[in-house]
Every structure is written in structure tokens, then in C-alpha cells.
Design an enzyme around this catalytic site. Structure first.
Site, mmCIF file in Angstrom:
data_model
loop_
_atom_site.group_PDB
_atom_site.id
_atom_site.type_symbol
_atom_site.label_atom_id
_atom_site.label_comp_id
_atom_site.label_asym_id
_atom_site.label_seq_id
_atom_site.Cartn_x
_atom_site.Cartn_y
_atom_site.Cartn_z
ATOM 1 C CG HIS A 69 69.968 49.349 34.900
ATOM 2 N ND1 HIS A 69 70.805 49.591 35.971
ATOM 3 C CD2 HIS A 69 69.644 48.037 34.960
ATOM 4 C CE1 HIS A 69 70.988 48.469 36.651
ATOM 5 N NE2 HIS A 69 70.288 47.517 36.060
ATOM 6 C CD GLU A 73 72.081 53.096 35.044
ATOM 7 O OE1 GLU A 73 72.499 51.995 35.457
ATOM 8 O OE2 GLU A 73 70.952 53.554 35.354
ATOM 9 C CB CYS A 99 68.173 48.252 39.243
ATOM 10 S SG CYS A 99 68.091 46.539 38.619
#
Length: 207
Positions: A183, A185, A79
Site C-alpha cells: 500500500h 498510501e 494491492c
């Protein structure tokens, strides 16, 4: 060991839990000495580009990050962390970045919703690159108002892109330096596979 840089502007919890789920050890690091002994480094980031660079300078991490990139061991920006890898950003003024990858960060402009927030489909541009190897095309989660503006000087580093009223670089890389604008994750199976590929590179760097 994978080092996750703690400089006061990263979403450390979600990134660390993803690494943990993949079965790898990690440490939060805030010193150049700890960073340089890692097998792989993740630079997360949430917030403004100028503030992030200021924090990295205050912690005397700018030169160690550049030095680490020169070791050949894997480095991943996520990011805002991806944006910091580039030469500069126009977010709230002009700010110099780490300069590890060519290009400049610019704000979205147009008659559409800003920030770019939500799930967008990745298209892989260089499927042979190790970071995207074996990753199925799918949707990932973006939250950002600024992006790498692709042009003729940096197209060779674009590994995957999404479409949000223009081409938006999603995954970038050159050598051992990688970045993901979204992102991973928080991006389901696609994001976790990308992170898994990165941790595999870290494991190979340990040998």
C-alpha cells in the site's frame, strides 16, 4: 484528472487522500466512459480476486480497463488491484484476470506467518524506470496472502522486490501499466514518492 476506480472493493479513502496531499485532482469512477477520459487511472483493491473480477464484470469495466491500457496513459494497480492486472489467480479456485501483464497469482506456502503483513524493505531491480526514479530504498507496508510468483517468463516486469522467505514482487511495470503489491498510501515517504512519480506521469499524459 486521475480516476480511482470504485467497484466496491477498494480502499478509496486512503488512496484518494494521498493523491490529494500530492496536489492532484481525482474522481471516483464506476463507468467505462468516465474511466476513458482520465489522464491516469488507479485500480485499488482489498479482498478476494474472484469477487473483484466479478464486480468489474458486473460494472462492465473489464473491457474499458483493457482499452484504457492501450491508450498509453498511466494505469496503476494497488494491492489486489495489482494482482488483477495479471493473467490469473488461484485464490479460492482459478480465476481469469485482466491479462495486462504476464504471470499468475499464487498463495504463499510454507512454515511461516500468512498473511504477509508488515513493513519490508524494497530492493530496486530496474532503477532507471520512471515509476521508481529518485525513490530511496526503504520500507513499505504489505498485507497479502497471495503474490505474483516470479519466473523466467515475467522477470522483465519486476521493478522492485521484497524478501519474505522468497522473492516477493513489490513494484511491477511494462509500458504504461504499473502495479504495487504493498500500500503506497500507507508506506511513508517511500510510498508517497512512488505515488508522486505516478502522478507526474499522469500530468505528462495530459499535455
Amino acid at each position: 484528472m486521475i480516476a480511482i476506480i470504485d467497484y466496491g472493493m477498494g480502499n478509496l479513502y486512503s488512496v484518494s487522500k494521498a493523491i490529494e496531499r500530492l496536489g492532484h485532482s481525482y474522481e471516483f469512477v464506476s463507468s467505462g466512459e468516465d474511466l476513458l477520459r482520465a489522464d491516469g487511472v488507479i485500480l485499488p483493491g482489498v479482498g478476494a480476486f474472484g469477487d473483484a473480477m466479478s464486480n468489474l464484470r458486473d460494472l462492465k469495466l473489464v473491457d474499458p480497463i483493457r482499452q484504457y491500457a492501450g491508450t498509453g496513459k498511466p494505469l496503476l494497480g494497488i494491492c489486489l488491484g495489482m494482482q488483477l492486472l495479471f493473467e490469473s489467480s488461484s485464490e479460492y479456485g482459478e480465476h481469469q484476470g485482466l491479462g495486462l501483464l504476464p504471470g499468475h497469482i499464487r498463495r504463499f506456502t510454507g512454515d511461516y506467518k500468512i498473511p504477509h503483513m508488515g513493513w519490508n524493505k524494497l530492493s530496486f531491480l530496474q532503477k532507471e524506470n520512471r515509476i521508481v526514479d529518485g525513490v530511496d530504498q526503504g520500507y513499505v507496508y504489505f498485507v497479502h496472502s497471495y503474490f505474483l510468483q516470479p519466473d523466467d517468463t515475467n522477470r522483465e516486469i519486476l521493478l522492485a522486490a521484497a524478501d519474505y522467505y522468497q522473492e516477493v514482487p513489490g513494484v511491477v511495470g511494462r509500458g504504461n501499466v504499473y502495479g504495487m503489491q504493498f500500500h503506497p498510501e500507507k508506506s511513508g515517504d517511500v510510498g508517497m514518492k512512488l505515488l508522486d512519480n505516478f502522478t507526474d506521469l499522469c500530468a505528462k499524459a495530459r499535455v
